[in-house]
Design an enzyme around this catalytic site. Structure first.
Site, PDB file in Angstrom:
ATOM      1  N   GLY A 156       1.006  -1.386  -0.083  1.00 49.54           N
ATOM      2  CA  GLY A 156       0.102  -0.134   0.001  1.00 49.54           C
ATOM      3  C   GLY A 156       0.851   1.095   0.094  1.00 49.54           C
ATOM      4  N   ILE A 158       2.655   2.855   2.294  1.00 49.88           N
ATOM      5  CA  ILE A 158       4.139   2.619   2.876  1.00 49.88           C
ATOM      6  C   ILE A 158       4.848   1.627   1.983  1.00 49.88           C
ATOM      7  CG2 ILE A 158       5.665   2.129   4.880  1.00 49.88           C
ATOM      8  CD1 ILE A 158       3.170   3.164   6.448  1.00 49.88           C
ATOM      9  N   THR A 233       8.310  -2.828  10.269  1.00 51.20           N
ATOM     10  CA  THR A 233       7.684  -1.495  10.815  1.00 51.20           C
ATOM     11  C   THR A 233       6.163  -1.379  10.858  1.00 51.20           C
ATOM     12  OG1 THR A 233       7.835  -0.514   8.535  1.00 51.20           O
ATOM     13  CG2 THR A 233       9.761  -0.202  10.064  1.00 51.20           C
ATOM     14  N   GLU A 264       4.797  -4.278  23.789  1.00 52.15           N
ATOM     15  CA  GLU A 264       5.494  -2.940  23.430  1.00 52.15           C
ATOM     16  C   GLU A 264       5.193  -2.290  24.719  1.00 52.15           C
ATOM     17  OE1 GLU A 264       4.589  -0.718  20.266  1.00 52.15           O
ATOM     18  OE2 GLU A 264       5.073  -2.588  18.760  1.00 52.15           O
ATOM     19  N   HIS A 283       9.060   1.827  18.304  1.00 50.44           N
ATOM     20  CA  HIS A 283       7.742   1.904  17.726  1.00 50.44           C
ATOM     21  C   HIS A 283       7.612   3.812  17.131  1.00 50.44           C
ATOM     22  CE1 HIS A 283       3.077   1.055  16.832  1.00 50.44           C
ATOM     23  NE2 HIS A 283       3.744   1.920  15.997  1.00 50.44           N
TER      24      HIS A 283
HETATM   25  P1  NAD Z   1      -2.157   0.987   3.428  1.00 42.27           P
HETATM   26  O1  NAD Z   1      -3.530   0.778   3.889  1.00 42.27           O
HETATM   27  O2  NAD Z   1      -1.986   1.973   2.268  1.00 42.27           O
HETATM   28  O3  NAD Z   1      -1.475  -0.332   2.782  1.00 42.27           O
HETATM   29  C1  NAD Z   1      -1.698  -1.852   3.309  1.00 42.27           C
HETATM   30  C2  NAD Z   1      -1.659  -2.713   2.313  1.00 42.27           C
HETATM   31  O4  NAD Z   1      -1.614  -4.185   2.860  1.00 42.27           O
HETATM   32  C3  NAD Z   1      -2.813  -2.599   1.316  1.00 42.27           C
HETATM   33  O5  NAD Z   1      -2.419  -2.500   0.063  1.00 42.27           O
HETATM   34  C4  NAD Z   1      -3.483  -4.068   1.577  1.00 42.27           C
HETATM   35  O6  NAD Z   1      -4.142  -4.730   0.475  1.00 42.27           O
HETATM   36  C5  NAD Z   1      -2.440  -4.815   2.047  1.00 42.27           C
HETATM   37  N1  NAD Z   1      -2.938  -6.098   2.797  1.00 42.27           N
HETATM   38  C6  NAD Z   1      -3.898  -6.308   3.571  1.00 42.27           C
HETATM   39  N2  NAD Z   1      -3.948  -7.610   4.129  1.00 42.27           N
HETATM   40  C7  NAD Z   1      -2.940  -8.228   3.633  1.00 42.27           C
HETATM   41  C8  NAD Z   1      -2.510  -9.536   3.697  1.00 42.27           C
HETATM   42  N3  NAD Z   1      -3.165 -10.458   4.326  1.00 42.27           N
HETATM   43  N4  NAD Z   1      -1.000  -9.841   2.980  1.00 42.27           N
HETATM   44  C9  NAD Z   1      -0.432  -8.732   2.461  1.00 42.27           C
HETATM   45  N5  NAD Z   1      -0.805  -7.597   2.374  1.00 42.27           N
HETATM   46  C10 NAD Z   1      -2.067  -7.439   2.696  1.00 42.27           C
HETATM   47  O7  NAD Z   1      -1.293   1.075   4.736  1.00 42.27           O
HETATM   48  P2  NAD Z   1       0.142   1.823   4.806  1.00 42.27           P
HETATM   49  O8  NAD Z   1      -0.183   3.341   5.120  1.00 42.27           O
HETATM   50  O9  NAD Z   1       1.055   1.393   3.770  1.00 42.27           O
HETATM   51  O10 NAD Z   1       0.410   1.288   6.409  1.00 42.27           O
HETATM   52  C11 NAD Z   1       0.722  -0.143   6.723  1.00 42.27           C
HETATM   53  C12 NAD Z   1       0.832  -0.352   7.982  1.00 42.27           C
HETATM   54  O11 NAD Z   1       1.965   0.259   8.485  1.00 42.27           O
HETATM   55  C13 NAD Z   1      -0.316  -0.231   8.794  1.00 42.27           C
HETATM   56  O12 NAD Z   1      -1.395  -0.871   8.760  1.00 42.27           O
HETATM   57  C14 NAD Z   1       0.321   0.198  10.256  1.00 42.27           C
HETATM   58  O13 NAD Z   1       0.231  -1.099  11.049  1.00 42.27           O
HETATM   59  C15 NAD Z   1       1.741   0.334   9.915  1.00 42.27           C
HETATM   60  N6  NAD Z   1       2.245   1.762  10.342  1.00 42.27           N
HETATM   61  C16 NAD Z   1       3.264   1.651  11.418  1.00 42.27           C
HETATM   62  C17 NAD Z   1       3.572   2.953  11.678  1.00 42.27           C
HETATM   63  C18 NAD Z   1       5.019   2.978  12.691  1.00 42.27           C
HETATM   64  O14 NAD Z   1       5.179   3.810  13.582  1.00 42.27           O
HETATM   65  N7  NAD Z   1       5.696   2.076  12.720  1.00 42.27           N
HETATM   66  C19 NAD Z   1       3.424   4.244  11.276  1.00 42.27           C
HETATM   67  C20 NAD Z   1       2.081   4.149  10.377  1.00 42.27           C
HETATM   68  C21 NAD Z   1       1.636   2.656  10.112  1.00 42.27           C
END
Ligand code: NAD
Length: 330
Positions: A156, A158, A233, A264, A283
């Protein structure tokens, strides 16, 4: 005295200054109140007159929402909206908005920083040199990045950002994402097992839900043929930590960079804390001064949009359309 047209309440937040929110809402004549409450009865008391809420962790239950007759919008700091009873909000005509993309750059950089740290063993060498050992042989073997394969699990916002940024290192990117038919740029979409099998580095970017909890477990780790480095991450419970520790101990995984953990903060006796080929961060992926400032501004902007009669850029409960408490234009 200044004329206020609206009242907006910040139920709770864990940042100190609310300057950005204040600036954003001042433009439309909002009286902004920072409440910092968590209990149901306190939430009702402070928000009874509110036209809109900004919310971080405090639980906005159906009971709370039923007692907010003027509330037109709830805007959540960040992505997740599990603090809000979405069904109740929709039933009552309250728009729930969030800010899904304020830290893509930060999380992508965190991912790449962790990956390069493991590849070049910089954290390891830093420790050695500071403890008096000037000897690069301590960290052999090290491999080049060019021609290696990074496998993304989830591509997605990130994941895609990571793919774009890593391309300058000569790394090929493959990805497993069951909800995508195609991806922009040079990412090759493939199946889950191929990512496990072919990747020299694996990075996780899918959300945590019931189908992704322990998505990477003992069986999946055994399918990783290239002794990859694993970066997470996303959310800790996507990896079965016990299975990961076992694979690291047996040398089936070369190393791990984890910004998120199953628990955490971790217990002091968590074996990951003692492993040289594991790097950890608390985190922190989402954070930079700029991302937080953007988050605060955009959380407030969602509220000012609604109060000015416009749909905000990111609405969570689309079903509310047609029954909002104020007429809204696109
Ligand atoms: P996003 O919704 O844009 O992308 C997530 C992608 O994962 C989507 O394309 C979705 O189709 C895919 N997906 C869903 N289920 C799946 C599966 N079973 N197998 C493989 N892919 C699958 O989200 P994003 O903005 O890219 O964020 C991703 C994740 O990063 C968030 O869900 C959040 O948990 C995490 N995050 C962490 C931090 C941090 O501080 N470390 C900050 C922001 C987000």
């Amino acid at each position: 005295m200044k004329q206020h047209h609206f009242q907006v309440v910040i139920t709770d937040c864990d940042h100190g200054s609310i300057q950005e929110e204040q600036e954003e809402l001042d433009r439309i004549g909002v009286h902004l109140i920072l409440a910092q409450v968590q209990e149901e009865k306190d939430l009702i008391r402070v928000s009874r007159e509110a036209d809109g809420l900004l919310n971080q962790y405090a639980l906005l239950t159906r009971k709370v929402l039923e007692n907010l007759p003027r509330c037109k919008v709830i805007s959540r700091y960040g992505v997740g909206v599990d603090s809000v009873d979405l069904k109740a909000a929709t039933d009552l005509g309250i728009v729930v908005a969030n800010v899904p993309d304020y830290c893509m750059d930060e999380v992508a950089n965190q991912t790449i920083a962790m990956l390069l740290t493991l590849i070049r063993k910089t954290a390891f060498f830093n420790q050695k040199v500071k403890s008096g050992r000037w000897d690069f042989h301590l960290g052999t073997p090290i491999y080049r990045t060019k021609g290696k394969t990074l496998g993304l699990i989830g591509c997605g916002k990130i994941g895609l950002e990571v793919a774009k940024k890593i391309s300058g290192f000569g790394v090929e990117v493959i990805a497993f994402d069951p909800y995508l038919q195609k991806v922009e740029g040079k990412v090759e979409l493939t199946d889950f097992d191929t990512v496990l099998k072919k990747s020299d580095f694996i990075s996780i970017h899918c959300p945590l839900n019931e189908s992704t909890r322990h998505l990477i477990g003992r069986k999946e780790l055994q399918k990783m043929e290239k002794r990859p480095l694993i970066i997470n991450t996303s959310r800790g419970p996507i990896i079965d930590e016990t299975a990961l520790i076992e694979a690291l101990r047996e040398g089936r995984i070369s190393g791990a960079g984890l910004d998120v953990l199953e628990k955490e903060p971790p217990d002091p006796e968590n074996p990951l804390l003692k492993m040289d080929n594991v790097i950890l961060s608390p985190h922190v992926g989402f954070y930079s001064e700029e991302s937080i400032s953007e988050l605060k501004r955009r959380t407030a902007k969602n509220v000012s949009d609604i109060l000015m009669g416009r749909w905000p850029s990111s609405v969570v409960n689309h079903e509310v359309k047609g029954k909002t408490r104020v007429p809204l234009s696109e």
